[in-house]
Design an enzyme around this catalytic site. Sequence first.
Site, PDB file in Angstrom:
ATOM      1  N   LYS A  99      47.303  47.650   3.176  1.00  0.00           N
ATOM      2  CA  LYS A  99      48.893  47.749   4.088  1.00  0.00           C
ATOM      3  C   LYS A  99      49.709  48.302   3.100  1.00  0.00           C
ATOM      4  O   LYS A  99      50.230  47.690   2.342  1.00  0.00           O
ATOM      5  CB  LYS A  99      48.978  46.311   4.486  1.00  0.00           C
ATOM      6  CG  LYS A  99      50.103  46.465   5.676  1.00  0.00           C
ATOM      7  CD  LYS A  99      50.322  45.166   6.379  1.00  0.00           C
ATOM      8  CE  LYS A  99      50.534  45.383   7.902  1.00  0.00           C
ATOM      9  NZ  LYS A  99      51.242  44.210   8.464  1.00  0.00           N
ATOM     10  N   TRP A 155      48.609  50.074   8.285  1.00  0.00           N
ATOM     11  CA  TRP A 155      47.103  49.873   7.981  1.00  0.00           C
ATOM     12  C   TRP A 155      46.474  51.133   7.386  1.00  0.00           C
ATOM     13  O   TRP A 155      46.854  52.229   8.176  1.00  0.00           O
ATOM     14  CB  TRP A 155      46.422  49.339   9.033  1.00  0.00           C
ATOM     15  CG  TRP A 155      46.677  47.882   9.045  1.00  0.00           C
ATOM     16  CD1 TRP A 155      47.319  47.235  10.230  1.00  0.00           C
ATOM     17  CD2 TRP A 155      46.596  46.845   8.206  1.00  0.00           C
ATOM     18  NE1 TRP A 155      47.474  45.990  10.152  1.00  0.00           N
ATOM     19  CE2 TRP A 155      47.010  45.555   9.020  1.00  0.00           C
ATOM     20  CE3 TRP A 155      46.080  46.414   6.977  1.00  0.00           C
ATOM     21  CZ2 TRP A 155      47.115  44.410   8.492  1.00  0.00           C
ATOM     22  CZ3 TRP A 155      46.145  45.210   6.317  1.00  0.00           C
ATOM     23  CH2 TRP A 155      46.764  44.235   7.331  1.00  0.00           C
ATOM     24  N   GLU A 186      47.761  40.271  16.730  1.00  0.00           N
ATOM     25  CA  GLU A 186      47.129  39.342  17.535  1.00  0.00           C
ATOM     26  C   GLU A 186      47.839  38.020  17.875  1.00  0.00           C
ATOM     27  O   GLU A 186      47.434  37.217  18.596  1.00  0.00           O
ATOM     28  CB  GLU A 186      45.536  39.014  16.781  1.00  0.00           C
ATOM     29  CG  GLU A 186      44.844  40.070  16.833  1.00  0.00           C
ATOM     30  CD  GLU A 186      45.001  40.954  15.779  1.00  0.00           C
ATOM     31  OE1 GLU A 186      45.799  41.010  15.054  1.00  0.00           O
ATOM     32  OE2 GLU A 186      43.792  41.599  15.379  1.00  0.00           O
ATOM     33  N   THR A 223      45.728  47.481  17.129  1.00  0.00           N
ATOM     34  CA  THR A 223      45.779  47.051  15.936  1.00  0.00           C
ATOM     35  C   THR A 223      44.818  47.549  15.159  1.00  0.00           C
ATOM     36  O   THR A 223      43.895  47.949  15.781  1.00  0.00           O
ATOM     37  CB  THR A 223      45.797  45.547  15.603  1.00  0.00           C
ATOM     38  OG1 THR A 223      45.980  45.170  14.225  1.00  0.00           O
ATOM     39  CG2 THR A 223      44.456  44.751  16.208  1.00  0.00           C
TER      40      THR A 223
HETATM   41  P1  AMP Z   1      49.567  43.506  11.713  1.00  0.00           P
HETATM   42  O1  AMP Z   1      48.871  42.973  12.721  1.00  0.00           O
HETATM   43  O2  AMP Z   1      49.848  44.963  11.590  1.00  0.00           O
HETATM   44  O3  AMP Z   1      51.106  42.919  12.093  1.00  0.00           O
HETATM   45  O4  AMP Z   1      49.010  42.798  10.531  1.00  0.00           O
HETATM   46  C1  AMP Z   1      48.773  41.475  10.045  1.00  0.00           C
HETATM   47  C2  AMP Z   1      48.324  41.212   8.728  1.00  0.00           C
HETATM   48  O5  AMP Z   1      49.491  41.313   7.702  1.00  0.00           O
HETATM   49  C3  AMP Z   1      47.995  39.699   8.505  1.00  0.00           C
HETATM   50  O6  AMP Z   1      46.656  39.511   8.885  1.00  0.00           O
HETATM   51  C4  AMP Z   1      48.172  39.877   6.856  1.00  0.00           C
HETATM   52  O7  AMP Z   1      47.092  40.414   6.260  1.00  0.00           O
HETATM   53  C5  AMP Z   1      49.404  40.742   6.751  1.00  0.00           C
HETATM   54  N1  AMP Z   1      50.551  39.935   6.611  1.00  0.00           N
HETATM   55  C6  AMP Z   1      51.495  39.836   7.784  1.00  0.00           C
HETATM   56  N2  AMP Z   1      52.530  38.815   7.168  1.00  0.00           N
HETATM   57  C7  AMP Z   1      52.172  38.684   6.025  1.00  0.00           C
HETATM   58  C8  AMP Z   1      52.671  37.967   4.978  1.00  0.00           C
HETATM   59  N3  AMP Z   1      54.079  37.115   5.140  1.00  0.00           N
HETATM   60  N4  AMP Z   1      52.352  37.606   3.599  1.00  0.00           N
HETATM   61  C9  AMP Z   1      51.263  38.478   3.438  1.00  0.00           C
HETATM   62  N5  AMP Z   1      50.388  39.023   4.248  1.00  0.00           N
HETATM   63  C10 AMP Z   1      50.794  39.370   5.588  1.00  0.00           C
END
Ligand code: AMP
Length: 542
Positions: free
Chosen positions: A436, A441, A327, A181
């Site tokens: 994002k 990212w 995570e 990540t």
């Molecule tokens: P990832 O590890 O790339 O899946 O990203 C996780 C991050 O995406 C989280 O810590 C949030 O910042 C963002 N995220 C994931 N789902 C949501 C959601 N439903 N609403 C807002 N942010 C989200």
Amino acid sequence: MKGTMMQYPLTLPHLLERAGRYFGSVEIVTRMPDKSLHRYTYADFTRRARSLAQALRRAGLKKGDRVGTLMWNHYAHLEAYFGIPVSGGVLHTVNLRLHPNEIAYVINHGGDRFLIVDDVLLPLLEKVTDRIRVERVIVVPLTGQPVPSGYEDYEQFIREPADDFTYPKLDENDALGMCYTSGTTGRPKGVVYSHRAVVLHSFASAMADTLGVSGRDAVLPVVPMFHANAWGLPFTMTMVGAKQVYPGPHLDPVSLLDLMQEEQVTFSAGVPTIWFGIYRELEKRPGHWRLHPKLRTVVGGAAAPEALLRGMDRHGIQVVHAWGMTETTPLGTVSVLKPHLANLTEDEQYAYRTKQGIPVPFVDVRVVNEQGEVPPDGVTMGELQVRGPWIAGAYHDKPNIRDSFTEDGWFRTGDVATIDEEGYVKITDRTKDLIKSGGEWISSVDLENAIMAHPAVEEAAVIGIAHPKWQERPLAVVVKKEGATLTLEELHAFLTPKFAKWWLPDDVVFVAEIPRTSAGKFLKSQLREQFREHFMTKGVNT
Ligand code: AMP
């Protein structure tokens, strides 16, 4: 007193064997690069996954060895999802959207011994070949073309039948897979999933009150299999025997809608950008697609805006909003309306559904600020912290990353949230300096550092700003050196050698100074507020 139940490990071989035995005739369909459909059954899949496991053992794979995959969403990736872990190996899904420097880094840091790659992705692999230390590269001939010399052909590699394959003894806490990540600064961090975590996560996501995936579903995971295990769906689908439908490399809205129609998909999953694209297509051609009347989808990875929920409802597609992270395997919270909330007005119901939801069983959540844990009032903000059996407790080979974990055993998500009296979590902001865009990212800090090296720049901050297509895009806020000039084109030309094209800021604005906190750090919240509407008013230019 102890229970009198058996100790039975929660490991993947059980799910693979069960799938072959009870769901042998269920179909798995893939849209191939040439747009034809590849079809086979769970019986074929389990046979081939076992053959892959055996071939890996014969190739010398030892327990705990990592096998990287550089692949789109398709049947052979599913074979790797099971074949690698049941052989005792660790499935390392490599994010093909990363910059080649980072692809090389994660393959080396993950310690991948073998790599399985789609033939259509060989040009990408070849950008890093001289920098990675893998022993063997196995190529999936998705195009049907001969595999180029110097590589092994996946079909040849798995050709030996392995119906009597003996699974190695696996402990449920053994590693099953890993995924990197993005970090705010520095290199990506590896999250290692155990068999136990994935099995429990599959149960949790199949529940009727979470994602409700069942054997009666035809499921199309649009979310990439290289990003948080396609939200665990390949494991969940295989556990329940759902029909599996994979888009291959075709992620444009029309291809996805065609596939949903042809295979009568009942459940799908993807980031808001994907669903906005689909929504626009449905608006353009009302009545053109005959989708399954009960089609529903989980949307996450970024906030699902109310406009999306309302728009999809108008087209009869139910959106379930969920929150999770690499995570957290990734399912953390799901926004399903509790029955008594169905009496609320329509507007109130949408207000709940746009929240990220209540935690799934075995995920504990709390929101913490300087005063401690915040009350469940739906207003007081703090950092969202989580813990549970599928939440990371550490990063792979990074013993010094301590600030992601609290001393009392919680994972710090870096998301800012409130919790209301019903227990619904609402994400309001992020503390991590990441943007994002379309589900992937971008590090604002890396961009800032690079921009500050430009001779015309005095200082620069990069912020994520809401964008109609990509949810967020980077905006560069720059203080120019006295008398210097700088255009967006010049900035792009300067950044292009270092970053993937989709990382480049969509625009640059010039200011006299960048606001700072009392500690001297950039006050990005103020900048985000100031430029909140920047891309909305400028229109979509990406
Ligand atoms: P990832 O590890 O790339 O899946 O990203 C996780 C991050 O995406 C989280 O810590 C949030 O910042 C963002 N995220 C994931 N789902 C949501 C959601 N439903 N609403 C807002 N942010 C989200």
